[in-house]
Write an enzyme that holds these catalytic residues in place. Structure first.
Site, PDB file in Angstrom:
ATOM      1  N   ASP A  95       0.828  -1.051  -0.214  1.00 18.24           N
ATOM      2  CA  ASP A  95      -0.158   0.385   0.200  1.00 18.24           C
ATOM      3  C   ASP A  95       0.823   1.547  -0.278  1.00 18.24           C
ATOM      4  O   ASP A  95       0.354   2.376  -0.139  1.00 18.24           O
ATOM      5  CB  ASP A  95      -1.171  -0.314   1.260  1.00 18.24           C
ATOM      6  CG  ASP A  95       0.239  -0.342   2.366  1.00 18.24           C
ATOM      7  OD1 ASP A  95       0.938  -0.450   2.385  1.00 18.24           O
ATOM      8  OD2 ASP A  95      -0.771  -0.174   3.761  1.00 18.24           O
ATOM      9  N   CYS A  98       5.291  -0.707   2.453  1.00 22.45           N
ATOM     10  CA  CYS A  98       6.097  -1.893   2.694  1.00 22.45           C
ATOM     11  C   CYS A  98       6.893  -1.998   2.602  1.00 22.45           C
ATOM     12  O   CYS A  98       7.265  -2.510   4.639  1.00 22.45           O
ATOM     13  CB  CYS A  98       6.401  -2.902   1.069  1.00 22.45           C
ATOM     14  SG  CYS A  98       6.679  -1.774  -0.057  1.00 22.45           S
ATOM     15  N   HIS A 204       8.508  -3.935  -4.007  1.00 23.64           N
ATOM     16  CA  HIS A 204       8.756  -4.089  -2.012  1.00 23.64           C
ATOM     17  C   HIS A 204       9.042  -4.769  -2.015  1.00 23.64           C
ATOM     18  O   HIS A 204      10.070  -5.450  -2.554  1.00 23.64           O
ATOM     19  CB  HIS A 204       7.098  -5.033  -2.859  1.00 23.64           C
ATOM     20  CG  HIS A 204       5.952  -6.473  -1.918  1.00 23.64           C
ATOM     21  ND1 HIS A 204       5.144  -4.414  -1.057  1.00 23.64           N
ATOM     22  CD2 HIS A 204       6.075  -6.532  -0.816  1.00 23.64           C
ATOM     23  CE1 HIS A 204       4.422  -5.170  -0.372  1.00 23.64           C
ATOM     24  NE2 HIS A 204       5.225  -6.664  -0.344  1.00 23.64           N
TER      25      HIS A 204
END
Length: 227
Positions: A95, A98, A204
């Site tokens: 979101d 991370c 990520h």
């Protein structure tokens, strides 16, 4: 009355504010207890990666986001490395928070304290401006105000600030083709802990554990006034 000033003459407003402050205090208290409990060097992962030479870390903002095809190749490369070294990702939400969620999971065994982690990192950057300003290719105040917002992606500058703030060696197992393992160490102190993250490069972060050391998901702790 100034905007934002609580009206203590109204019982409902006062009660709501008091309840909110108690929740914040409790979360902070739990975070402090957890970080003391889990502030240990994770020798298990270090032993597994002993044959890898870490690459020196260079603080920088995010400059390149891979396209879908490149990102897919990078992800498969990361999965292969996790399998080779017997490592497991505790996945956190993608979101925009991370990096901070993964750091929270490493320190507190829960990603829920990501706002506290972000706040501490941004404060570190503001308080020690001279350490970070040279790596920021924009107005300094614009950078830290932007980074203070929930959902703003963490970068390699925030990782360095995290290492400095939490006196931690941050270890990244990455999906980069030529840079498998990166270490970020505090600038002026000997690290007191190791924080392990997987890094699907520029996409990520997740929290990283040796397979046998994956923590059992904890149930939410009760507030101190509940029995």
């Amino acid at each position: 009355m100034r905007p934002g000033t609580p009206n203590f003459g109204e019982c409902s407003s006062s009660t709501s504010l008091s309840s909110h402050l108690e929740d914040v205090d409790d979360d902070h208290m739990i975070a402090v207890v957890l970080t003391e409990e889990y502030a240990k060097l994770d020798g298990a992962i270090a032993r597994r990666l002993a044959n890898l030479a870490p690459i020196a870390h260079a603080p920088r903002i995010n400059l390149y986001i891979p396209n879908q095809s490149d990102a897919s190749l990078e992800y498969h490369r990361l999965l292969q490395r996790l399998n080779v070294y017997g490592l497991h990702e505790v996945k956190v939400s993608g979101d925009g928070n991370c990096q901070f969620r993964a750091l929270s999971d490493q320190m507190f065994k829960s990603p829920k304290y990501h706002k506290l982690v972000r706040k501490d990192i941004v404060k570190q950057i503001k308080d020690y401006r001279s350490l970070y300003e040279g790596y920021i290719p924009m107005k300094f105040s614009r950078y830290y105000k932007k980074m203070a917002k929930s959902g703003e992606w963490g970068d390699h500058i925030t990782l360095q600030a995290a290492a400095d703030k939490f006196v931690a060696k941050i270890c990244l197992l990455t999906s980069f083709r030529d840079t498998c393992f990166i270490e970020i160490v505090p600038r002026s102190q000997t690290p007191k802990r190791e924080l392990w993250l997987s890094f699907w490069s520029e996409v990520h972060y997740n929290s990283l554990y040796a397979v046998q050391d994956v923590p059992v998901q904890q149930k939410p702790r009760k507030k101190h006034w509940l029995f």
